[in-house]
Design a protein around this motif. Structure first.
Motif, short mmCIF file in Angstrom:
data_model
loop_
_atom_site.label_atom_id
_atom_site.label_comp_id
_atom_site.label_asym_id
_atom_site.label_seq_id
_atom_site.Cartn_x
_atom_site.Cartn_y
_atom_site.Cartn_z
N GLN A 168 28.01 30.74 37.48
CA GLN A 168 28.52 30.23 38.75
C GLN A 168 29.97 30.66 38.98
O GLN A 168 30.35 31.01 40.10
N VAL A 169 30.75 30.65 37.92
CA VAL A 169 32.15 31.07 38.00
C VAL A 169 32.22 32.55 38.39
O VAL A 169 32.96 32.93 39.30
N GLU A 170 31.43 33.37 37.72
CA GLU A 170 31.42 34.80 38.02
C GLU A 170 31.04 35.04 39.48
O GLU A 170 31.68 35.82 40.19
N GLN A 171 30.00 34.35 39.94
CA GLN A 171 29.54 34.52 41.31
C GLN A 171 30.63 34.08 42.31
O GLN A 171 30.91 34.78 43.28
N ALA A 172 31.27 32.94 42.06
CA ALA A 172 32.33 32.46 42.95
C ALA A 172 33.50 33.43 42.98
O ALA A 172 34.06 33.71 44.06
N CYS A 173 33.85 33.97 41.84
CA CYS A 173 34.96 34.93 41.78
C CYS A 173 34.65 36.19 42.57
O CYS A 173 35.50 36.71 43.30
N GLN A 174 33.42 36.67 42.46
CA GLN A 174 33.02 37.88 43.17
C GLN A 174 32.87 37.64 44.67
O GLN A 174 33.43 38.37 45.49
N LEU A 175 32.12 36.60 45.03
CA LEU A 175 31.83 36.35 46.45
C LEU A 175 33.04 35.84 47.22
O LEU A 175 33.30 36.28 48.33
N ASN A 176 33.77 34.89 46.66
CA ASN A 176 34.86 34.25 47.38
C ASN A 176 36.19 35.00 47.30
O ASN A 176 37.04 34.86 48.17
N PHE A 177 36.37 35.75 46.21
CA PHE A 177 37.68 36.37 45.98
C PHE A 177 37.61 37.88 45.74
O PHE A 177 38.64 38.51 45.54
N GLY A 178 36.43 38.47 45.68
CA GLY A 178 36.29 39.91 45.46
C GLY A 178 36.74 40.39 44.09
O GLY A 178 37.13 41.53 43.91
N VAL A 179 36.65 39.51 43.11
CA VAL A 179 37.13 39.83 41.77
C VAL A 179 36.16 40.78 41.06
O VAL A 179 34.96 40.52 41.01
N ASN A 180 36.71 41.86 40.51
CA ASN A 180 35.92 42.70 39.59
C ASN A 180 36.69 43.02 38.32
O ASN A 180 36.24 43.82 37.51
N PHE A 181 37.87 42.39 38.13
CA PHE A 181 38.55 42.56 36.85
C PHE A 181 37.79 41.76 35.79
O PHE A 181 37.00 40.87 36.13
N PRO A 182 37.97 42.09 34.51
CA PRO A 182 37.20 41.42 33.46
C PRO A 182 37.41 39.90 33.44
O PRO A 182 38.54 39.43 33.45
N LEU A 183 36.29 39.19 33.44
CA LEU A 183 36.29 37.74 33.30
C LEU A 183 35.61 37.38 31.99
O LEU A 183 34.69 38.06 31.55
N PHE A 184 36.06 36.29 31.42
CA PHE A 184 35.54 35.86 30.13
C PHE A 184 34.95 34.46 30.24
O PHE A 184 35.12 33.78 31.23
#
Length: 165
Positions: free
Chosen positions: A76-92
């Motif tokens: 869910q965190v990964e999805q929120a980061c991608q969809l809401n903020f456009g994040v593609n830097f490494p997440l852990f």
């Protein structure tokens, strides 16, 4: 000792050695998608995009220790980061940054660069700048916008380029 000696778990559950980031300048950040500072994701992504080709990465470590601002699962965190903020830097994978269950990486980061209120992490979006050799160079408060860190990143990248020759 350096950050390169630590192993972490990616947001998708794979073990990763931070030695994989040898010779890269890193900005290590504890994140939370429901935090008031979450708009910083945009600035962090801009730094990552702007300097990645020169050997820089932002590493995001979701944390739910501050007013439960990251309650979801890793997926869910990964999805929120991608969809809401456009994040593609490494997440852990979600970690604790304070207390007895603090991740060893964060115990080390805090030991190397204590903050204004001692060694604890005060809030989400505390940022640690790490040089290409894995040394913690500077700690930035949650209120420091990513763009204010850019000059420090450029300076470390220039040092890295000189050492690489």
């Amino acid at each position: 000792m350096s950050v390169h000696q630590f192993k972490v778990t990616t947001i998708r559950g794979e073990e990763k050695s931070l030695a994989d980031y040898d010779n890269q300048v890193l900005l290590i950040v504890n994140t939370a998608t429901k935090c008031g500072f979450a708009p910083q994701f945009k600035g962090l992504q801009e730094l990552h995009d702007g300097y990645q080709a020169q050997g820089f990465s932002v590493l995001g470590f979701p944390c739910n220790q501050f007013k439960e601002q990251e309650p979801g699962s890793d997926a869910q965190v990964e999805q929120a980061c991608q969809l809401n903020f456009g994040v593609n830097f490494p997440l852990f994978s979600k970690i604790d940054v304070n207390g007895p269950d603090a991740h060893p990486l964060y115990k080390y980061l805090k030991q190397q660069a204590s903050g204004l209120f001692g060694s604890g992490i005060k809030w989400n979006f505390t940022k640690f700048l790490v040089d290409g050799e894995g040394r913690v160079i500077k700690r930035f408060s949650p209120t420091t916008p990513p763009r204010k860190i850019e000059a420090h990143i450029r300076k470390l990248l220039a040092k890295n380029a000189v050492h690489a020759k």
